[in-house]
Design a protein around this motif. Structure first.
Motif, short mmCIF file in Angstrom:
data_model
loop_
_atom_site.label_atom_id
_atom_site.label_comp_id
_atom_site.label_asym_id
_atom_site.label_seq_id
_atom_site.Cartn_x
_atom_site.Cartn_y
_atom_site.Cartn_z
N LEU A 1 0.70 -1.23 -0.17
CA LEU A 1 -0.02 0.03 0.07
C LEU A 1 0.62 1.31 0.14
CD1 LEU A 1 -2.70 -1.03 2.55
CD2 LEU A 1 -2.97 -0.76 0.04
N LEU A 2 2.04 1.05 0.35
CA LEU A 2 2.94 2.39 0.48
C LEU A 2 3.53 2.60 -1.27
CD1 LEU A 2 5.33 1.57 3.56
CD2 LEU A 2 3.54 3.22 3.29
N PRO A 3 3.56 3.82 -1.03
CA PRO A 3 4.18 4.30 -2.55
C PRO A 3 5.47 3.84 -2.51
CG PRO A 3 3.98 6.18 -1.34
CD PRO A 3 3.36 5.18 -0.32
N PRO A 4 6.15 3.64 -3.52
CA PRO A 4 7.36 3.09 -4.03
C PRO A 4 8.30 4.28 -3.31
CG PRO A 4 6.49 3.80 -6.05
CD PRO A 4 5.35 3.82 -5.04
N ALA A 5 9.52 3.73 -2.80
CA ALA A 5 10.48 4.54 -2.21
C ALA A 5 11.36 5.18 -3.22
CB ALA A 5 11.24 3.67 -1.00
N VAL A 6 11.81 6.30 -3.12
CA VAL A 6 12.65 6.87 -4.23
C VAL A 6 14.05 7.30 -3.06
CG1 VAL A 6 12.99 8.83 -5.52
CG2 VAL A 6 10.78 7.89 -5.70
N PRO A 7 14.90 6.73 -2.98
CA PRO A 7 16.13 7.01 -2.41
C PRO A 7 16.55 8.53 -2.26
CG PRO A 7 16.75 5.44 -3.99
CD PRO A 7 15.27 5.75 -4.16
N PHE A 8 16.62 9.02 -3.72
CA PHE A 8 17.14 10.36 -3.79
C PHE A 8 16.39 11.02 -5.13
CE2 PHE A 8 20.85 8.04 -2.22
CZ PHE A 8 21.15 8.95 -1.14
N PRO A 9 15.68 12.01 -4.96
CA PRO A 9 14.95 12.69 -5.80
C PRO A 9 15.84 13.04 -6.95
CG PRO A 9 14.99 13.88 -3.88
CD PRO A 9 15.53 12.79 -3.50
N ALA A 10 15.60 12.76 -8.09
CA ALA A 10 16.47 13.08 -9.29
C ALA A 10 16.14 14.52 -9.63
CB ALA A 10 16.19 12.41 -10.54
N PRO A 11 17.50 15.11 -9.82
CA PRO A 11 17.50 16.74 -10.02
C PRO A 11 16.75 17.12 -11.11
CG PRO A 11 19.75 15.95 -10.10
CD PRO A 11 18.93 14.66 -9.61
N SER A 12 16.32 17.85 -11.41
CA SER A 12 15.62 18.16 -12.89
C SER A 12 16.22 19.43 -13.39
CB SER A 12 14.06 18.61 -12.34
OG SER A 12 13.23 19.03 -13.66
N THR A 13 16.56 19.14 -14.68
CA THR A 13 17.06 20.16 -15.61
C THR A 13 16.06 21.29 -15.88
OG1 THR A 13 18.71 18.66 -16.30
CG2 THR A 13 18.51 20.65 -17.40
N ASP A 14 16.20 22.54 -15.77
CA ASP A 14 15.27 23.60 -16.49
C ASP A 14 15.67 23.60 -17.98
OD1 ASP A 14 13.62 25.73 -17.22
OD2 ASP A 14 14.49 27.08 -15.40
N TRP A 15 14.84 22.85 -18.63
CA TRP A 15 15.19 22.91 -20.18
C TRP A 15 15.04 24.21 -20.88
CZ3 TRP A 15 17.79 18.90 -21.85
CH2 TRP A 15 17.61 17.54 -21.13
N ALA A 16 13.84 24.98 -20.61
CA ALA A 16 13.47 26.35 -21.17
C ALA A 16 14.51 27.16 -20.67
CB ALA A 16 12.35 26.82 -20.75
N ALA A 17 15.15 27.27 -19.25
CA ALA A 17 16.26 28.16 -19.16
C ALA A 17 17.68 27.89 -19.79
CB ALA A 17 16.48 28.25 -17.65
N CYS A 18 17.80 26.62 -19.88
CA CYS A 18 19.16 26.03 -20.66
C CYS A 18 18.95 26.37 -22.08
CB CYS A 18 19.18 24.63 -20.53
SG CYS A 18 19.66 24.08 -18.91
N ARG A 19 17.79 26.37 -22.84
CA ARG A 19 17.73 26.88 -24.24
C ARG A 19 17.86 28.23 -24.33
NH1 ARG A 19 11.49 27.00 -25.40
NH2 ARG A 19 11.92 28.82 -23.84
N ASP A 20 17.37 29.15 -23.48
CA ASP A 20 17.65 30.48 -23.38
C ASP A 20 19.01 30.74 -23.43
OD1 ASP A 20 14.76 30.76 -23.80
OD2 ASP A 20 14.30 31.36 -21.68
N LEU A 21 19.63 30.36 -22.39
CA LEU A 21 21.25 30.64 -22.11
C LEU A 21 22.10 30.05 -23.34
CD1 LEU A 21 21.78 30.08 -18.32
CD2 LEU A 21 21.91 32.26 -19.67
N SER A 22 21.53 28.79 -23.70
CA SER A 22 22.43 28.36 -24.81
C SER A 22 22.31 29.27 -26.24
CB SER A 22 22.17 27.02 -25.17
OG SER A 22 20.80 26.90 -25.69
N GLN A 23 20.98 29.76 -26.53
CA GLN A 23 20.97 30.63 -27.58
C GLN A 23 21.49 32.11 -27.14
OE1 GLN A 23 16.53 30.80 -27.81
NE2 GLN A 23 16.58 28.90 -28.91
N ARG A 24 21.48 32.45 -26.06
CA ARG A 24 22.26 33.72 -25.79
C ARG A 24 23.99 33.53 -26.04
NH1 ARG A 24 23.56 36.37 -19.89
NH2 ARG A 24 24.68 38.06 -20.59
#
Length: 180
Positions: free
Chosen positions: A17-40
């Motif tokens: 009944l418990l949700p699956p355990a996630v030992p470490f949350p995976a960091p998330s990449t801000d794709w839109a910000a990366c797109r904007d900076l790479s275009q800059r």
């Protein structure tokens, strides 16, 4: 129901009944910000003028191969194509992070001592702060101090390679930002 079955059910039911355990949350990449900076970054590189006109169109070859897997280029094997990015982008992001770290080091080296690039370095730092993926450290061999006569040629070569790297990196971030 047998007592053994009841015991197993009593022990297993709470775990199911418990949700699956996630030992470490995976960091998330801000794709839109990366797109904007790479275009800059791409725009900044596009507006840069050569310090010596004779260097326009000059290409050095062979030196990048001495860095082996640390070479700051995105290869076909790095899984940066759109179909692979949609399924798993970790390897591609690791390669991008290695490249960003490499170019930050190059821009901070003695090659650019007489011609610092604070805007480029600031954008690279911004991208390094946004790309969230664990990366294996890759240390190319240390480079000896550069003779002053060679610096313009090495600056030109480093900026040309950074332009190529940025073009591919920008495509990755643009695709991933629009896919989310």
């Amino acid at each position: 129901m047998s007592p053994l079955r009841r015991l197993l059910l009593a022990l297993c039911l709470p775990a199911m009944l418990l949700p699956p355990a996630v030992p470490f949350p995976a960091p998330s990449t801000d794709w839109a910000a990366c797109r904007d900076l790479s275009q800059r970054l791409s725009r900044l590189l596009g507006t840069m003028k050569e310090s010596h006109r004779v260097l326009h169109g000059v290409h050095l070859g062979g030196e990048e191969d001495s860095e082996g897997d640390c070479a700051p280029r995105i290869r076909c094997s790095d899984a940066c194509d759109p179909s692979t990015l949609d399924m798993n982008n970790t390897h591609c992001l690791q390669r991008i992070l290695q490249g960003l770290q490499h170019y930050r080091a190059v821009l901070g080296s003695d090659i650019f001592a007489s011609r610092p690039q604070p805007e480029l370095k600031a954008v690279l730092e911004g991208l390094l702060g946004l790309v969230q993926v664990p990366v294996h450290s890759c240390q190319p061999p240390p480079t000896p101090p550069t003779a002053s006569w060679a610096r313009p040629l090495l600056q030109h070569d480093a900026l040309e390679r950074l332009r190529s790297f940025t073009a591919v990196m920008s495509r990755v971030f643009t695709h991933s930002a629009s896919a989310r």
